[in-house]
Design a protein around this motif. Structure first.
Motif, PDB file in Angstrom:
ATOM      1  N   GLU A   1      -8.395   6.503   1.667  1.00 24.35           N
ATOM      2  CA  GLU A   1      -9.611   7.115   2.182  1.00 24.35           C
ATOM      3  C   GLU A   1      -9.945   6.554   3.552  1.00 24.35           C
ATOM      4  OE1 GLU A   1     -12.881   6.606  -0.486  1.00 24.35           O
ATOM      5  OE2 GLU A   1     -11.937   7.767  -2.071  1.00 24.35           O
ATOM      6  N   ASN A   2     -10.563   7.405   4.361  1.00 22.09           N
ATOM      7  CA  ASN A   2     -11.109   6.989   5.639  1.00 22.09           C
ATOM      8  C   ASN A   2     -12.465   7.650   5.759  1.00 22.09           C
ATOM      9  OD1 ASN A   2     -11.781   6.959   8.507  1.00 22.09           O
ATOM     10  ND2 ASN A   2      -9.733   6.132   8.784  1.00 22.09           N
ATOM     11  N   GLU A   3     -13.505   6.835   5.878  1.00 19.49           N
ATOM     12  CA  GLU A   3     -14.890   7.312   5.927  1.00 19.49           C
ATOM     13  C   GLU A   3     -15.215   8.214   4.741  1.00 19.49           C
ATOM     14  OE1 GLU A   3     -15.809   8.871   9.797  1.00 19.49           O
ATOM     15  OE2 GLU A   3     -15.135   7.037  10.789  1.00 19.49           O
ATOM     16  N   GLY A   4     -14.706   7.854   3.561  1.00 21.25           N
ATOM     17  CA  GLY A   4     -15.008   8.570   2.331  1.00 21.25           C
ATOM     18  C   GLY A   4     -14.180   9.814   2.078  1.00 21.25           C
ATOM     19  N   LYS A   5     -13.278  10.161   3.008  1.00 24.54           N
ATOM     20  CA  LYS A   5     -12.446  11.346   2.841  1.00 24.54           C
ATOM     21  C   LYS A   5     -11.017  10.930   2.521  1.00 24.54           C
ATOM     22  CE  LYS A   5     -15.176  14.271   5.707  1.00 24.54           C
ATOM     23  NZ  LYS A   5     -15.862  14.165   6.899  1.00 24.54           N
ATOM     24  N   VAL A   6     -10.414  11.613   1.544  1.00 27.71           N
ATOM     25  CA  VAL A   6      -9.038  11.326   1.149  1.00 27.71           C
ATOM     26  C   VAL A   6      -8.113  11.723   2.293  1.00 27.71           C
ATOM     27  CG1 VAL A   6      -7.199  11.882  -0.497  1.00 27.71           C
ATOM     28  CG2 VAL A   6      -9.546  11.618  -1.295  1.00 27.71           C
ATOM     29  N   ILE A   7      -7.176  10.824   2.612  1.00 26.01           N
ATOM     30  CA  ILE A   7      -6.219  11.074   3.681  1.00 26.01           C
ATOM     31  C   ILE A   7      -4.801  10.889   3.165  1.00 26.01           C
ATOM     32  CG2 ILE A   7      -7.794  10.413   5.541  1.00 26.01           C
ATOM     33  CD1 ILE A   7      -6.308   7.682   5.636  1.00 26.01           C
ATOM     34  N   ASP A   8      -3.847  11.388   3.922  1.00 24.10           N
ATOM     35  CA  ASP A   8      -2.433  11.232   3.611  1.00 24.10           C
ATOM     36  C   ASP A   8      -1.928   9.939   4.226  1.00 24.10           C
ATOM     37  OD1 ASP A   8       0.576  11.883   4.631  1.00 24.10           O
ATOM     38  OD2 ASP A   8       0.140  12.899   2.740  1.00 24.10           O
TER      39      ASP A   8
ATOM     40  N   PRO B   1      -9.792   1.784   9.900  1.00 21.08           N
ATOM     41  CA  PRO B   1     -10.349   1.106   8.723  1.00 21.08           C
ATOM     42  C   PRO B   1     -10.181   1.899   7.439  1.00 21.08           C
ATOM     43  CG  PRO B   1     -12.098   2.145   9.949  1.00 21.08           C
ATOM     44  CD  PRO B   1     -10.817   2.398  10.723  1.00 21.08           C
ATOM     45  N   ASN B   2      -8.954   2.027   6.966  1.00 20.50           N
ATOM     46  CA  ASN B   2      -8.685   2.795   5.752  1.00 20.50           C
ATOM     47  C   ASN B   2      -8.970   1.958   4.516  1.00 20.50           C
ATOM     48  OD1 ASN B   2      -7.698   5.108   7.141  1.00 20.50           O
ATOM     49  ND2 ASN B   2      -5.861   3.933   7.576  1.00 20.50           N
ATOM     50  N   LYS B   3      -9.291   2.660   3.439  1.00 18.02           N
ATOM     51  CA  LYS B   3      -9.565   2.009   2.160  1.00 18.02           C
ATOM     52  C   LYS B   3      -8.685   2.646   1.099  1.00 18.02           C
ATOM     53  CE  LYS B   3     -14.209   0.684   3.292  1.00 18.02           C
ATOM     54  NZ  LYS B   3     -15.552   0.501   2.799  1.00 18.02           N
ATOM     55  N   ILE B   4      -8.489   1.911   0.019  1.00 22.36           N
ATOM     56  CA  ILE B   4      -7.728   2.447  -1.095  1.00 22.36           C
ATOM     57  C   ILE B   4      -8.634   2.539  -2.314  1.00 22.36           C
ATOM     58  CG2 ILE B   4      -5.527   1.587  -0.250  1.00 22.36           C
ATOM     59  CD1 ILE B   4      -5.642  -0.669  -2.226  1.00 22.36           C
ATOM     60  N   LYS B   5      -8.288   3.483  -3.179  1.00 20.66           N
ATOM     61  CA  LYS B   5      -9.027   3.648  -4.426  1.00 20.66           C
ATOM     62  C   LYS B   5      -8.007   3.690  -5.547  1.00 20.66           C
ATOM     63  CE  LYS B   5     -12.814   6.061  -4.693  1.00 20.66           C
ATOM     64  NZ  LYS B   5     -13.782   7.178  -4.762  1.00 20.66           N
ATOM     65  N   LEU B   6      -8.249   2.880  -6.570  1.00 19.77           N
ATOM     66  CA  LEU B   6      -7.361   2.839  -7.730  1.00 19.77           C
ATOM     67  C   LEU B   6      -7.594   4.040  -8.611  1.00 19.77           C
ATOM     68  CD1 LEU B   6      -7.964  -0.898  -8.662  1.00 19.77           C
ATOM     69  CD2 LEU B   6      -6.109   0.020  -7.284  1.00 19.77           C
ATOM     70  N   TYR B   7      -6.560   4.459  -9.318  1.00 21.07           N
ATOM     71  CA  TYR B   7      -6.713   5.548 -10.312  1.00 21.07           C
ATOM     72  C   TYR B   7      -7.171   4.946 -11.610  1.00 21.07           C
ATOM     73  CZ  TYR B   7      -4.326   8.952  -7.381  1.00 21.07           C
ATOM     74  OH  TYR B   7      -3.966   9.817  -6.390  1.00 21.07           O
TER      75      TYR B   7
ATOM     76  N   VAL C   1       0.849  -1.202   0.000  1.00 25.78           N
ATOM     77  CA  VAL C   1       0.000   0.000   0.000  1.00 25.78           C
ATOM     78  C   VAL C   1       0.879   1.244   0.000  1.00 25.78           C
ATOM     79  CG1 VAL C   1      -1.634   1.346   1.383  1.00 25.78           C
ATOM     80  CG2 VAL C   1      -2.024  -1.090   1.028  1.00 25.78           C
ATOM     81  N   ALA C   2       1.926   1.265   0.805  1.00 27.60           N
ATOM     82  CA  ALA C   2       2.828   2.421   0.849  1.00 27.60           C
ATOM     83  C   ALA C   2       3.483   2.642  -0.513  1.00 27.60           C
ATOM     84  CB  ALA C   2       3.888   2.217   1.935  1.00 27.60           C
ATOM     85  N   TRP C   3       3.944   1.567  -1.152  1.00 26.37           N
ATOM     86  CA  TRP C   3       4.579   1.691  -2.469  1.00 26.37           C
ATOM     87  C   TRP C   3       3.583   2.230  -3.499  1.00 26.37           C
ATOM     88  CZ3 TRP C   3       4.006   0.146  -7.450  1.00 26.37           C
ATOM     89  CH2 TRP C   3       5.104   0.329  -8.286  1.00 26.37           C
ATOM     90  N   LEU C   4       2.380   1.677  -3.519  1.00 23.85           N
ATOM     91  CA  LEU C   4       1.365   2.136  -4.474  1.00 23.85           C
ATOM     92  C   LEU C   4       1.011   3.603  -4.255  1.00 23.85           C
ATOM     93  CD1 LEU C   4      -0.933  -1.011  -4.429  1.00 23.85           C
ATOM     94  CD2 LEU C   4       0.389  -0.184  -6.393  1.00 23.85           C
ATOM     95  N   TYR C   5       0.896   3.996  -3.000  1.00 22.56           N
ATOM     96  CA  TYR C   5       0.584   5.393  -2.672  1.00 22.56           C
ATOM     97  C   TYR C   5       1.724   6.316  -3.105  1.00 22.56           C
ATOM     98  CZ  TYR C   5      -0.460   9.537   0.089  1.00 22.56           C
ATOM     99  OH  TYR C   5      -0.716  10.828   0.487  1.00 22.56           O
TER     100      TYR C   5
ATOM    101  N   ILE D   1      -2.599   4.938  -6.166  1.00 23.31           N
ATOM    102  CA  ILE D   1      -3.817   4.873  -5.363  1.00 23.31           C
ATOM    103  C   ILE D   1      -3.973   6.134  -4.523  1.00 23.31           C
ATOM    104  CG2 ILE D   1      -3.806   2.343  -5.160  1.00 23.31           C
ATOM    105  CD1 ILE D   1      -2.673   2.721  -2.289  1.00 23.31           C
ATOM    106  N   THR D   2      -5.171   6.354  -4.037  1.00 23.72           N
ATOM    107  CA  THR D   2      -5.415   7.316  -2.974  1.00 23.72           C
ATOM    108  C   THR D   2      -5.885   6.523  -1.769  1.00 23.72           C
ATOM    109  OG1 THR D   2      -7.710   7.679  -3.679  1.00 23.72           O
ATOM    110  CG2 THR D   2      -6.060   9.213  -4.507  1.00 23.72           C
TER     111      THR D   2
END
Length: 72
Positions: free
Chosen positions: A52-59, A66-72, A40-44, A49-50
Motif C-alpha cells: 500500500e501507498n497512502e492507503g491504496k493497494v499498489i503493485d 513510503p510504502n507499507k505492507i499488510k498481512l493477509y 518483501v518481494a518474496w512475500l508479495y 502480503i499486499t
C-alpha cells in the motif's frame, strides 16, 4: 507501530517494513535494507502480503517511497 506485546503484527494494520527492520536492528538497520527488499518481494510474490501507498493497494512494480505492507 501496531504490534502487540510479543512483537506480533496485527493483520488489519498496514505497516512499513523498514520500521520492522529498525525494531529488530536499531543500531545498524541500514545494513539490512537489501534483505528487507528481497523479503518483501518474496512475500508479495507468494501472496502473503499486499503493498500500500497512502492507503491504496499498489503493485510491486510501482514500489517506491513510503510504502507499507499488510498481512493477509
Amino acid at each position: 507501530m501496531g504490534y502487540n506485546g510479543n512483537g506480533k503484527k496485527k493483520k488489519e494494520i498496514a505497516f512499513s517494513p523498514i520500521d520492522v527492520v529498525k525494531w529488530i536492528y536499531p543500531n545498524d538497520w541500514e545494513s539490512f535494507l537489501e534483505d528487507e527488499n528481497e523479503a518483501v518481494a518474496w512475500l508479495y510474490e507468494n501472496g502473503c502480503i499486499t503493498l500500500e501507498n497512502e492507503g491504496k493497494v499498489i503493485d510491486i512494480m510501482t514500489v517506491g517511497g513510503p510504502n507499507k505492507i499488510k498481512l493477509y
